[in-house]
Scaffold this active site. Structure first.
Site, PDB file in Angstrom:
ATOM      1  N   PRO A  30       0.816  -1.220   0.000  1.00 28.45           N
ATOM      2  CG  PRO A  30      -0.858  -1.586   1.583  1.00 28.45           C
ATOM      3  CD  PRO A  30       0.464  -2.114   1.126  1.00 28.45           C
ATOM      4  CE1 TYR A  31       5.293   5.539   3.066  1.00 22.94           C
ATOM      5  CE2 TYR A  31       6.972   4.343   1.835  1.00 22.94           C
ATOM      6  CZ  TYR A  31       6.573   5.462   2.542  1.00 22.94           C
ATOM      7  OH  TYR A  31       7.448   6.505   2.726  1.00 22.94           O
TER       8      TYR A  31
END
Length: 254
Positions: A158-159
């Protein structure tokens, strides 16, 4: 002659201002004569930072809030105008990582939250600031991406995805504003000695693995990042927009 690099008299908004990179950037800006609106989630940390800056003779005000609050960007721009008379610089610095897990095991809510904090919040601040900068015919925007957004990062899907989005957004906005006097660039730090290293999921093993990938053999310092941000925010930067500037100690191969 080249334009001056001084930030004297410039008015800036810095999100995530109480973290390692944010605080170093705020201090670097005011040392050069800028007026700074410091945004952070923590009121106590903001009070301490702004107090230290003003006691040292700098010019800063604080605004506490969550960058995912859709009303916060407009409030920040309004505060810059009320406190200092305008806006010249936006530094989209706020961000955070989440647990180290394979992408297919990431909870949808974690995915949404990571993108909201690391990508959508930057878009919302851009949306609030750009009309003001266009009207003035001048501005500097610095978005914080990451080496993870350039090359991907196992167990931080996600990052990495959010930071890749920041890079694409920066390139897009740079093209859109190229003839309006507003310059937009991104920085892509690798391992920096900031609050990210204090996250519970950031184990010694993870840190060692990342450190081994840095040819300089050390962690970067927030003050080193602040120097890059200061240059990208200065009037001296006149012919670079939509670009991504590396801060990886030689790790980057792109």
């Amino acid at each position: 002659m080249p334009a001056p690099t001084s930030l004297a008299g410039q008015i800036a908004i810095i999100t995530g201002a109480c973290g390692g990179i944010g605080a170093a950037t705020a201090r670097r800006f005011v040392r050069d004569g800028a007026h700074v609106v410091c945004l952070d989630l923590r009121q106590d940390a903001l009070d301490e930072l702004v107090g230290q800056i003003t006691e040292a003779g700098g010019s800063a005000v604080g605004l506490a809030g969550d960058v995912t609050d859709s009303e916060l960007p407009a409030r920040a721009v309004a505060l810059a105008q009320e406190a200092f008379g305008g806006l010249d610089i936006l530094v989209n610095n706020a961000g955070m990582g989440s647990g180290m897990v394979p992408l297919w095991e990431v909870e949808p809510e974690t995915w949404r939250r990571d993108l909201e904090i690391n990508l959508t919040s930057q878009f919302m601040f851009i949306r609030a600031a750009v009309p003001v900068l266009i009207e003035r015919g001048y501005g500097r925007i610095v978005n914080t991406a990451s080496a993870a957004g350039m090359e991907g990062h196992a167990l931080s899907g996600p990052y990495a995805a959010a930071k890749a989005g920041v890079i694409a957004m920066t390139k897009t906005l740079g093209k859109e504003l190229a003839q309006k006097g507003v310059v937009v660039n991104a920085i892509a730090p690798a391992l920096i000695g900031s609050g990210m290293l204090e996250q519970p999921w950031f184990s010694g093993e993870v840190k060692r693995t990342l450190l081994e990938r840095i040819p300089m053999g050390r962690v970067g310092e927030p003050e080193e990042v602040a120097e890059m941000v200061a240059f990208l925010s200065s009037p001296a930067l006149t012919f670079s927009t939509g670009a991504v500037f590396d801060l990886s100690g030689g790790r980057a191969t792109y």
